[in-house]
Scaffold this motif. Structure first.
Motif, PDB file in Angstrom:
ATOM      1  N   SER A   1     -69.137 -10.717 -19.923  1.00 20.80           N
ATOM      2  CA  SER A   1     -70.064  -9.641 -20.270  1.00 20.80           C
ATOM      3  C   SER A   1     -69.650  -8.917 -21.549  1.00 20.80           C
ATOM      4  O   SER A   1     -70.398  -8.087 -22.064  1.00 20.80           O
ATOM      5  N   VAL A   2     -68.488  -9.224 -22.084  1.00 21.33           N
ATOM      6  CA  VAL A   2     -67.958  -8.533 -23.259  1.00 21.33           C
ATOM      7  C   VAL A   2     -68.429  -9.231 -24.532  1.00 21.33           C
ATOM      8  O   VAL A   2     -68.150 -10.421 -24.730  1.00 21.33           O
ATOM      9  N   ASP A   3     -69.144  -8.492 -25.386  1.00 17.48           N
ATOM     10  CA  ASP A   3     -69.514  -9.030 -26.691  1.00 17.48           C
ATOM     11  C   ASP A   3     -68.243  -9.287 -27.491  1.00 17.48           C
ATOM     12  O   ASP A   3     -67.359  -8.440 -27.551  1.00 17.48           O
ATOM     13  N   GLY A   4     -68.142 -10.453 -28.063  1.00 13.85           N
ATOM     14  CA  GLY A   4     -66.960 -10.799 -28.841  1.00 13.85           C
ATOM     15  C   GLY A   4     -66.054 -11.800 -28.145  1.00 13.85           C
ATOM     16  O   GLY A   4     -65.137 -12.335 -28.762  1.00 13.85           O
ATOM     17  N   LEU A   5     -66.305 -12.048 -26.846  1.00  7.93           N
ATOM     18  CA  LEU A   5     -65.592 -13.130 -26.174  1.00  7.93           C
ATOM     19  C   LEU A   5     -66.284 -14.425 -26.567  1.00  7.93           C
ATOM     20  O   LEU A   5     -67.483 -14.597 -26.344  1.00  7.93           O
ATOM     21  N   LEU A   6     -65.538 -15.333 -27.164  1.00  6.69           N
ATOM     22  CA  LEU A   6     -66.131 -16.582 -27.644  1.00  6.69           C
ATOM     23  C   LEU A   6     -66.070 -17.688 -26.595  1.00  6.69           C
ATOM     24  O   LEU A   6     -67.024 -18.440 -26.421  1.00  6.69           O
ATOM     25  N   LYS A   7     -64.953 -17.802 -25.910  1.00  3.54           N
ATOM     26  CA  LYS A   7     -64.767 -18.840 -24.890  1.00  3.54           C
ATOM     27  C   LYS A   7     -63.805 -18.341 -23.833  1.00  3.54           C
ATOM     28  O   LYS A   7     -62.932 -17.513 -24.103  1.00  3.54           O
ATOM     29  N   LEU A   8     -63.945 -18.894 -22.640  1.00  2.00           N
ATOM     30  CA  LEU A   8     -63.024 -18.606 -21.548  1.00  2.00           C
ATOM     31  C   LEU A   8     -62.822 -19.896 -20.771  1.00  2.00           C
ATOM     32  O   LEU A   8     -63.784 -20.585 -20.443  1.00  2.00           O
ATOM     33  N   TYR A   9     -61.581 -20.202 -20.494  1.00  2.00           N
ATOM     34  CA  TYR A   9     -61.229 -21.365 -19.684  1.00  2.00           C
ATOM     35  C   TYR A   9     -60.191 -20.920 -18.665  1.00  2.00           C
ATOM     36  O   TYR A   9     -59.392 -20.034 -18.942  1.00  2.00           O
ATOM     37  N   PHE A  10     -60.208 -21.548 -17.491  1.00  2.00           N
ATOM     38  CA  PHE A  10     -59.064 -21.357 -16.604  1.00  2.00           C
ATOM     39  C   PHE A  10     -58.744 -22.675 -15.927  1.00  2.00           C
ATOM     40  O   PHE A  10     -59.607 -23.520 -15.735  1.00  2.00           O
ATOM     41  N   THR A  11     -57.456 -22.819 -15.630  1.00  2.00           N
ATOM     42  CA  THR A  11     -56.986 -24.013 -14.946  1.00  2.00           C
ATOM     43  C   THR A  11     -56.245 -23.598 -13.685  1.00  2.00           C
ATOM     44  O   THR A  11     -55.757 -22.475 -13.573  1.00  2.00           O
ATOM     45  N   ARG A  12     -56.192 -24.519 -12.759  1.00  2.00           N
ATOM     46  CA  ARG A  12     -55.467 -24.317 -11.506  1.00  2.00           C
ATOM     47  C   ARG A  12     -54.512 -25.495 -11.347  1.00  2.00           C
ATOM     48  O   ARG A  12     -54.896 -26.647 -11.545  1.00  2.00           O
ATOM     49  N   ARG A  13     -53.286 -25.189 -10.974  1.00  2.64           N
ATOM     50  CA  ARG A  13     -52.300 -26.238 -10.740  1.00  2.64           C
ATOM     51  C   ARG A  13     -51.568 -25.928  -9.440  1.00  2.64           C
ATOM     52  O   ARG A  13     -50.975 -24.865  -9.282  1.00  2.64           O
ATOM     53  N   ASP A  14     -51.632 -26.848  -8.501  1.00  2.64           N
ATOM     54  CA  ASP A  14     -50.959 -26.691  -7.216  1.00  2.64           C
ATOM     55  C   ASP A  14     -49.533 -27.229  -7.339  1.00  2.64           C
ATOM     56  O   ASP A  14     -49.345 -28.391  -7.698  1.00  2.64           O
ATOM     57  N   VAL A  15     -48.558 -26.363  -7.060  1.00  2.00           N
ATOM     58  CA  VAL A  15     -47.153 -26.739  -7.154  1.00  2.00           C
ATOM     59  C   VAL A  15     -46.444 -26.266  -5.890  1.00  2.00           C
ATOM     60  O   VAL A  15     -46.326 -25.072  -5.659  1.00  2.00           O
ATOM     61  N   LYS A  16     -46.017 -27.192  -5.082  1.00  2.96           N
ATOM     62  CA  LYS A  16     -45.304 -26.899  -3.837  1.00  2.96           C
ATOM     63  C   LYS A  16     -46.005 -25.800  -3.054  1.00  2.96           C
ATOM     64  O   LYS A  16     -47.107 -25.982  -2.587  1.00  2.96           O
ATOM     65  N   ASN A  17     -45.372 -24.633  -2.930  1.00  5.30           N
ATOM     66  CA  ASN A  17     -45.924 -23.552  -2.115  1.00  5.30           C
ATOM     67  C   ASN A  17     -46.681 -22.513  -2.925  1.00  5.30           C
ATOM     68  O   ASN A  17     -47.011 -21.449  -2.405  1.00  5.30           O
ATOM     69  N   GLU A  18     -46.932 -22.801  -4.210  1.00  9.21           N
ATOM     70  CA  GLU A  18     -47.617 -21.855  -5.082  1.00  9.21           C
ATOM     71  C   GLU A  18     -48.787 -22.526  -5.784  1.00  9.21           C
ATOM     72  O   GLU A  18     -48.786 -23.732  -5.998  1.00  9.21           O
ATOM     73  N   ILE A  19     -49.738 -21.694  -6.143  1.00 13.73           N
ATOM     74  CA  ILE A  19     -50.842 -22.140  -6.985  1.00 13.73           C
ATOM     75  C   ILE A  19     -50.732 -21.361  -8.292  1.00 13.73           C
ATOM     76  O   ILE A  19     -50.653 -20.131  -8.291  1.00 13.73           O
ATOM     77  N   HIS A  20     -50.703 -22.076  -9.409  1.00 13.76           N
ATOM     78  CA  HIS A  20     -50.599 -21.458 -10.731  1.00 13.76           C
ATOM     79  C   HIS A  20     -51.972 -21.471 -11.392  1.00 13.76           C
ATOM     80  O   HIS A  20     -52.693 -22.478 -11.336  1.00 13.76           O
ATOM     81  N   PHE A  21     -52.305 -20.358 -12.025  1.00 17.20           N
ATOM     82  CA  PHE A  21     -53.550 -20.238 -12.770  1.00 17.20           C
ATOM     83  C   PHE A  21     -53.217 -19.890 -14.206  1.00 17.20           C
ATOM     84  O   PHE A  21     -52.339 -19.066 -14.469  1.00 17.20           O
ATOM     85  N   LEU A  22     -53.933 -20.516 -15.133  1.00 12.96           N
ATOM     86  CA  LEU A  22     -53.819 -20.187 -16.546  1.00 12.96           C
ATOM     87  C   LEU A  22     -55.214 -19.811 -17.027  1.00 12.96           C
ATOM     88  O   LEU A  22     -56.164 -20.587 -16.863  1.00 12.96           O
ATOM     89  N   LEU A  23     -55.322 -18.627 -17.570  1.00  7.34           N
ATOM     90  CA  LEU A  23     -56.587 -18.138 -18.115  1.00  7.34           C
ATOM     91  C   LEU A  23     -56.442 -18.089 -19.627  1.00  7.34           C
ATOM     92  O   LEU A  23     -55.501 -17.483 -20.147  1.00  7.34           O
ATOM     93  N   VAL A  24     -57.340 -18.765 -20.328  1.00  4.88           N
ATOM     94  CA  VAL A  24     -57.339 -18.812 -21.786  1.00  4.88           C
ATOM     95  C   VAL A  24     -58.633 -18.171 -22.261  1.00  4.88           C
ATOM     96  O   VAL A  24     -59.715 -18.590 -21.861  1.00  4.88           O
ATOM     97  N   THR A  25     -58.492 -17.135 -23.099  1.00  3.30           N
ATOM     98  CA  THR A  25     -59.680 -16.493 -23.662  1.00  3.30           C
ATOM     99  C   THR A  25     -59.576 -16.534 -25.180  1.00  3.30           C
ATOM    100  O   THR A  25     -58.487 -16.425 -25.747  1.00  3.30           O
ATOM    101  N   ILE A  26     -60.728 -16.696 -25.817  1.00  2.00           N
ATOM    102  CA  ILE A  26     -60.794 -16.723 -27.275  1.00  2.00           C
ATOM    103  C   ILE A  26     -61.763 -15.628 -27.706  1.00  2.00           C
ATOM    104  O   ILE A  26     -62.899 -15.564 -27.223  1.00  2.00           O
TER     105      ILE A  26
END
Length: 76
Positions: A33-58
């Motif tokens: 909803s923010v003017d000026g955000l060009l792109k947004l990506y997120f990834t999910r990676r399951d590792v043993k007992n944790e889930i890792h998320f990476l959020l990339v914004t441009i």
């Protein structure tokens, strides 16, 4: 020149699906909803007992990021 921001977070495995739903249903629309955000990506990676998320914004500029994140955009 655009600015890329990265955020990494992790949750216990049992909270991974709920956090992914939160990202899809709340966080992504909020960011989008923010003017000026060009792109947004997120990834999910399951590792043993944790889930890792990476959020990339441009973004258009630091000014736009500050409007979204506040005067100290380097802080989470």
């Amino acid at each position: 020149m655009a600015i890329m921001r990265l955020w990494h977070g992790r949750v216990p495995r049992e909270k991974g699906d709920a956090y992914e739903r939160f990202l899809i249903e709340k966080a992504v629309p909020d960011y989008s909803s923010v003017d000026g955000l060009l792109k947004l990506y997120f990834t999910r990676r399951d590792v043993k007992n944790e889930i890792h998320f990476l959020l990339v914004t441009i973004w258009d500029s630091w000014e736009v990021i500050k409007k979204f994140a506040g005067e100290n955009p380097e802080l989470a």
